[in-house]
Design an enzyme around this catalytic site. Structure first.
Site, PDB file in Angstrom:
ATOM      1  N   ALA A  65       0.871  -1.171   0.000  1.00 16.07           N
ATOM      2  CA  ALA A  65       0.000   0.000   0.000  1.00 16.07           C
ATOM      3  C   ALA A  65       0.913   1.228   0.000  1.00 16.07           C
ATOM      4  CB  ALA A  65      -0.898  -0.014   1.227  1.00 16.07           C
ATOM      5  N   GLY A 108       0.634  -4.833   0.930  1.00 15.92           N
ATOM      6  CA  GLY A 108      -0.546  -4.816   0.073  1.00 15.92           C
ATOM      7  C   GLY A 108      -0.317  -5.502  -1.272  1.00 15.92           C
ATOM      8  N   GLU A 111      -0.872  -9.037  -0.588  1.00 12.59           N
ATOM      9  CA  GLU A 111      -2.302  -9.204  -0.324  1.00 12.59           C
ATOM     10  C   GLU A 111      -3.118  -9.150  -1.616  1.00 12.59           C
ATOM     11  OE1 GLU A 111      -1.850  -6.073   2.726  1.00 12.59           O
ATOM     12  OE2 GLU A 111      -3.140  -7.342   3.953  1.00 12.59           O
ATOM     13  N   GLU A 131       4.521  -5.211   7.240  1.00 11.81           N
ATOM     14  CA  GLU A 131       3.828  -4.089   7.888  1.00 11.81           C
ATOM     15  C   GLU A 131       4.312  -3.828   9.306  1.00 11.81           C
ATOM     16  OE1 GLU A 131       2.331  -6.398   6.041  1.00 11.81           O
ATOM     17  OE2 GLU A 131       0.805  -5.459   4.779  1.00 11.81           O
TER      18      GLU A 131
HETATM   19  C1  HXC Z   1       5.137   4.291  -1.198  1.00 14.60           C
HETATM   20  C2  HXC Z   1       7.001   3.273  -2.055  1.00 14.60           C
HETATM   21  C3  HXC Z   1       6.610   2.042  -1.490  1.00 14.60           C
HETATM   22  C4  HXC Z   1       5.388   1.998  -0.770  1.00 14.60           C
HETATM   23  C5  HXC Z   1       8.476   1.756  -2.521  1.00 14.60           C
HETATM   24  N1  HXC Z   1       8.162   3.043  -2.660  1.00 14.60           N
HETATM   25  N2  HXC Z   1       7.549   1.129  -1.801  1.00 14.60           N
HETATM   26  N3  HXC Z   1       6.271   4.381  -1.891  1.00 14.60           N
HETATM   27  N4  HXC Z   1       4.702   3.152  -0.642  1.00 14.60           N
HETATM   28  N5  HXC Z   1       4.920   0.872  -0.248  1.00 14.60           N
HETATM   29  C6  HXC Z   1       8.935   4.066  -3.384  1.00 14.60           C
HETATM   30  C7  HXC Z   1      10.162   4.470  -2.599  1.00 14.60           C
HETATM   31  O1  HXC Z   1       9.817   5.403  -1.631  1.00 14.60           O
HETATM   32  C8  HXC Z   1      11.008   5.072  -3.716  1.00 14.60           C
HETATM   33  O2  HXC Z   1      10.535   6.375  -4.011  1.00 14.60           O
HETATM   34  C9  HXC Z   1      10.679   4.179  -4.901  1.00 14.60           C
HETATM   35  O3  HXC Z   1       9.424   3.556  -4.595  1.00 14.60           O
HETATM   36  C10 HXC Z   1      11.715   3.095  -5.130  1.00 14.60           C
HETATM   37  O4  HXC Z   1      11.879   2.373  -3.925  1.00 14.60           O
HETATM   38  P1  HXC Z   1      13.316   2.122  -3.248  1.00 14.60           P
HETATM   39  O5  HXC Z   1      13.071   1.851  -1.815  1.00 14.60           O
HETATM   40  O6  HXC Z   1      14.272   3.198  -3.607  1.00 14.60           O
HETATM   41  O7  HXC Z   1      13.760   0.791  -4.004  1.00 14.60           O
HETATM   42  P2  HXC Z   1      14.707  -0.383  -3.460  1.00 14.60           P
HETATM   43  O8  HXC Z   1      15.872   0.193  -2.729  1.00 14.60           O
HETATM   44  O9  HXC Z   1      14.938  -1.279  -4.627  1.00 14.60           O
HETATM   45  O10 HXC Z   1      13.832  -1.164  -2.363  1.00 14.60           O
HETATM   46  C11 HXC Z   1      12.671  -1.843  -2.763  1.00 14.60           C
HETATM   47  C12 HXC Z   1      11.826  -2.231  -1.500  1.00 14.60           C
HETATM   48  C13 HXC Z   1      11.544  -0.953  -0.663  1.00 14.60           C
HETATM   49  C14 HXC Z   1      12.581  -3.247  -0.661  1.00 14.60           C
HETATM   50  C15 HXC Z   1      10.537  -2.878  -2.020  1.00 14.60           C
HETATM   51  O11 HXC Z   1      11.029   0.065  -1.541  1.00 14.60           O
HETATM   52  C16 HXC Z   1      10.558  -1.162   0.425  1.00 14.60           C
HETATM   53  O12 HXC Z   1      10.870  -1.715   1.483  1.00 14.60           O
HETATM   54  N6  HXC Z   1       9.291  -0.694   0.242  1.00 14.60           N
HETATM   55  C17 HXC Z   1       8.277  -0.769   1.260  1.00 14.60           C
HETATM   56  C18 HXC Z   1       7.767  -2.162   1.408  1.00 14.60           C
HETATM   57  C19 HXC Z   1       6.696  -2.231   2.481  1.00 14.60           C
HETATM   58  O13 HXC Z   1       6.939  -1.958   3.653  1.00 14.60           O
HETATM   59  N7  HXC Z   1       5.463  -2.570   2.081  1.00 14.60           N
HETATM   60  C20 HXC Z   1       4.345  -2.643   2.974  1.00 14.60           C
HETATM   61  C21 HXC Z   1       3.614  -1.316   2.978  1.00 14.60           C
HETATM   62  S1  HXC Z   1       2.279  -1.324   4.143  1.00 14.60           S
HETATM   63  P3  HXC Z   1      11.529   7.635  -4.028  1.00 14.60           P
HETATM   64  O14 HXC Z   1      10.595   8.780  -4.306  1.00 14.60           O
HETATM   65  O15 HXC Z   1      12.184   7.667  -2.692  1.00 14.60           O
HETATM   66  O16 HXC Z   1      12.481   7.326  -5.142  1.00 14.60           O
HETATM   67  C22 HXC Z   1       1.069  -2.200   3.364  1.00 14.60           C
HETATM   68  C23 HXC Z   1      -0.202  -2.531   4.076  1.00 14.60           C
HETATM   69  C24 HXC Z   1      -0.678  -1.477   4.961  1.00 14.60           C
HETATM   70  O17 HXC Z   1       1.165  -2.571   2.262  1.00 14.60           O
HETATM   71  C25 HXC Z   1      -1.914  -1.910   5.659  1.00 14.60           C
HETATM   72  C26 HXC Z   1      -2.017  -1.423   7.067  1.00 14.60           C
HETATM   73  C27 HXC Z   1      -2.306   0.056   7.252  1.00 14.60           C
END
Ligand code: HXC
Length: 257
Positions: A65, A108, A111, A131
């Protein structure tokens, strides 16, 4: 329809939805969820579409998400907006939906893949529910669907630690139907979808509903559901055609495909 964060196209009887927000690794914003739902519903309503494939890029199916969009929201904001409800609606789409997953399928993204009826994964696919590292828990069904898919021990470990699972482990655990080389991913998923789309669409819908009943009912209720489903099949022309074609040793020419 023109969408801003996804691409859609139809190939034969297969509808394809491609998540197209590469700069954010396909992070699932509210708008993106609504677009995916609208596209899936449009394909669902089209008798010319018998199966849907949803895919991302080779780097990310979806990295979760949209964290930046959610970060400042309050609990009340989420209640009032019924945040994430589009995903519940997506799970109610009746046309078979295949997720073709390469790269990150996190939070997400994992999911969303599990909302699909089954997952075909590329060798580089990575599944996880990280998360907890953000101070939250899964919110699009992950704690429930992951547990049903791979059992309590692995689901609990993943949800509590945020550990990511590779494609082969995911296949062994029963999370994905099949792992394929990344270059073959879309082709394999589209072919599988075309196979489904060559069947009777109403019968495929009844079959999907019957398998899903296993997740929502007791065994006895599920078997009753299935029995009503197969009796309903006998009310279709396609059942008559399918069985006649077998007897006459020819391919079936289903009306509803
Ligand atoms: C918003 C995101 C994002 C996300 C990545 N980006 N994931 N933006 N929401 N979930 C953005 C980064 O900020 C970055 O933008 C760009 O995408 C590239 O990501 P990087 O991190 O630079 O890439 P990399 O180093 O290759 O790492 C990839 C990754 C990492 C390991 C997937 O991006 C990551 O850990 N993302 C988050 C994963 C996560 O925690 N997902 C769960 C979300 S919560 P910029 O602008 O900085 O270049 C969820 C459920 C919530 O899904 C429900 C409960 C409320």
């Amino acid at each position: 329809t023109q969408y801003s964060l996804i691409l859609t196209e139809q190939r034969g009887r297969v509808g394809l939805i491609t998540l197209n927000r590469p700069e954010a690794l396909n992070a699932l914003s509210d708008t993106m969820g609504r677009e995916i739902l609208a596209a899936a519903r449009a394909f669902d309503a089209d008798p010319g579409v018998g199966a849907i494939v949803i895919t991302g890029s080779s780097r990310a199916f979806a990295a979760g998400a949209d964290i930046k969009e959610m970060a400042s929201k309050s609990s009340v904001d989420m209640y009032l907006a019924d945040w994430f409800s589009a995903w519940d609606e997506l799970a109610r789409v009746r046309t078979p939906l295949i997720a073709a997953v390469a790269g990150h399928a996190l939070g997400g993204g994992c999911e969303l893949a599990m909302i699909a009826d089954f997952i075909i994964a590329a060798e580089n696919a990575k599944f996880g529910q990280p998360e907890i590292k953000l101070g939250v828990i899964p919110g699009m069904g992950g704690s429930q669907r992951l547990t049903r898919a791979i059992g309590k021990a692995k689901a609990m470990e993943m949800v509590l630690t945020g550990r990511v699972m590779g494609a082969l482990e995911a296949e062994a655990a029963g999370l994905v139907a099949r792992v394929v080389p990344i270059d073959a991913l879309l082709e394999e998923a589209m072919e599988t979808a075309a196979t489904i789309a060559s069947m009777s669409k109403p019968v495929a819908m009844i079959a999907k509903e019957a398998v899903n009943a296993a997740f929502e009912s007791t065994l006895a209720e599920g078997v009753r559901h299935e029995r009503r489903g197969i009796f309903a099949c006998f009310a279709t022309e396609d059942q008559k055609e399918g069985m006649a074609a077998f007897t006459e040793k020819r391919p079936a020419n289903f009306k509803h495909r």
